[in-house]
Write an enzyme that holds these catalytic residues in place. Structure first.
Site, mmCIF file in Angstrom:
data_model
loop_
_atom_site.group_PDB
_atom_site.id
_atom_site.type_symbol
_atom_site.label_atom_id
_atom_site.label_comp_id
_atom_site.label_asym_id
_atom_site.label_seq_id
_atom_site.Cartn_x
_atom_site.Cartn_y
_atom_site.Cartn_z
ATOM 1 N N HIS A 1 12.908 -2.818 -2.993
ATOM 2 C CA HIS A 1 12.222 -3.203 -4.228
ATOM 3 C C HIS A 1 13.078 -4.236 -4.961
ATOM 4 O O HIS A 1 14.289 -4.045 -5.104
ATOM 5 C CB HIS A 1 11.991 -1.973 -5.110
ATOM 6 C CG HIS A 1 11.176 -2.290 -6.321
ATOM 7 N ND1 HIS A 1 9.816 -2.517 -6.262
ATOM 8 C CD2 HIS A 1 11.525 -2.474 -7.616
ATOM 9 C CE1 HIS A 1 9.375 -2.809 -7.469
ATOM 10 N NE2 HIS A 1 10.394 -2.794 -8.305
ATOM 11 N N LYS B 1 0.839 -1.207 0.000
ATOM 12 C CA LYS B 1 0.000 0.000 0.000
ATOM 13 C C LYS B 1 0.865 1.245 0.000
ATOM 14 O O LYS B 1 2.009 1.214 0.458
ATOM 15 C CB LYS B 1 -0.884 0.025 1.259
ATOM 16 C CG LYS B 1 -1.865 -1.125 1.317
ATOM 17 C CD LYS B 1 -2.980 -0.905 0.321
ATOM 18 C CE LYS B 1 -3.852 -2.129 0.203
ATOM 19 N NZ LYS B 1 -4.799 -2.062 -0.888
HETATM 20 C C1 GRF Z 1 10.473 -8.258 -1.587
HETATM 21 O O1 GRF Z 1 11.146 -8.739 -2.717
HETATM 22 C C2 GRF Z 1 10.222 -6.783 -1.676
HETATM 23 O O2 GRF Z 1 11.177 -6.067 -2.343
HETATM 24 C C3 GRF Z 1 8.958 -6.731 -2.460
HETATM 25 O O3 GRF Z 1 8.202 -7.798 -1.988
HETATM 26 C C4 GRF Z 1 9.070 -8.798 -1.506
HETATM 27 C C5 GRF Z 1 8.668 -9.087 -0.082
HETATM 28 O O4 GRF Z 1 9.039 -10.335 0.300
HETATM 29 N N1 GRF Z 1 8.345 -5.436 -2.403
HETATM 30 P P1 GRF Z 1 8.773 -10.841 1.770
HETATM 31 O O5 GRF Z 1 7.320 -10.604 2.094
HETATM 32 O O6 GRF Z 1 9.691 -10.080 2.686
HETATM 33 O O7 GRF Z 1 9.093 -12.298 1.747
#
Ligand code: GRF
Length: 200
Positions: free
Chosen positions: A110, A92
């Site tokens: 990211h 969000k």
């Molecule tokens: C990560 O790769 C983050 O960059 C992206 O979503 C993923 C989250 O993974 N926005 P997790 O929930 O920490 O396993």
């Protein structure tokens, strides 16, 4: 004294887990004092509860009005005396009051080399599908300070990983996420240590 961190996560929380582990082993000058999710059934919340870390669920269901949602998030962060915020797989956008209150103190991870494969619609597996479809020979992860829109704000760090000729989404995602977890820990540590040394 350690600084206080809140982590926002929507799903699996593997980055959250890496942060909790590093804090538990005193590898980061931080204590995770609050985990917030928009998803009441997220594994991220389970991971926090397992370690007796306070959790909160904030969503358009708990707070249908965006301003109230934003204000409630700021109140929860203030009440927990949060110094830093990490968005780790949080799906969000933060509201303007949260962004202003914690300006330059909110980091986002990211799973791509921003500015490529960032913004609305680029999340989770979709990012890796797009990278594979593009024929790019490398991918990676980015940590940046958060501004208003998805995946925007000054970049703090990046890590690169190869895209292999026989990669599928699962393999590429696993490689990126492993590198991303290390990047998040290193970036958080460096930034917080720098501020602590400056006596903020
Ligand atoms: C990560 O790769 C983050 O960059 C992206 O979503 C993923 C989250 O993974 N926005 P997790 O929930 O920490 O396993």
């Amino acid at each position: 004294m350690n600084a206080k961190l809140a982590v926002f996560a929507s799903h699996g929380g593997s980055i959250l887990q890496a942060v909790l582990d590093a804090c538990g082993q005193n590898e980061l000058p931080l204590d995770v004092v609050l985990v917030i999710s928009n998803n009441s059934g997220s594994i991220a919340l389970d991971r926090a509860r397992e370690q007796q870390i306070p959790t909160a669920h904030f969503s358009s269901q708990t707070h249908p009005h965006p301003n109230t949602l934003d204000e409630s998030i700021v109140s929860a962060l203030r009440q927990a005396q949060v110094d830093w915020v990490l968005l780790a797989g949080y799906m969000k956008k933060l509201g303007p009051k949260t962004l202003e209150t914690y300006r330059n103190r909110i980091l986002n991870a990211h799973p791509a080399l921003l500015p490529k494969y960032g913004g609305h619609g680029f999340y989770g597996r979709k990012v890796h599908e797009a990278v594979l479809a593009s024929g790019d020979r490398e991918s990676g992860a980015t940590v940046h300070l958060v501004e208003g829109d998805y995946d925007t704000g000054p970049m703090l760090s990046q890590v690169r990983v190869p895209v292999k000729s026989d990669d599928n989404v699962d393999a590429l995602e696993a490689r990126v996420k492993a590198a991303e977890r290390k990047l998040v820990l290193a970036t958080l540590g460096e930034l917080v240590n720098r501020k602590l040394a400056a006596g903020y």
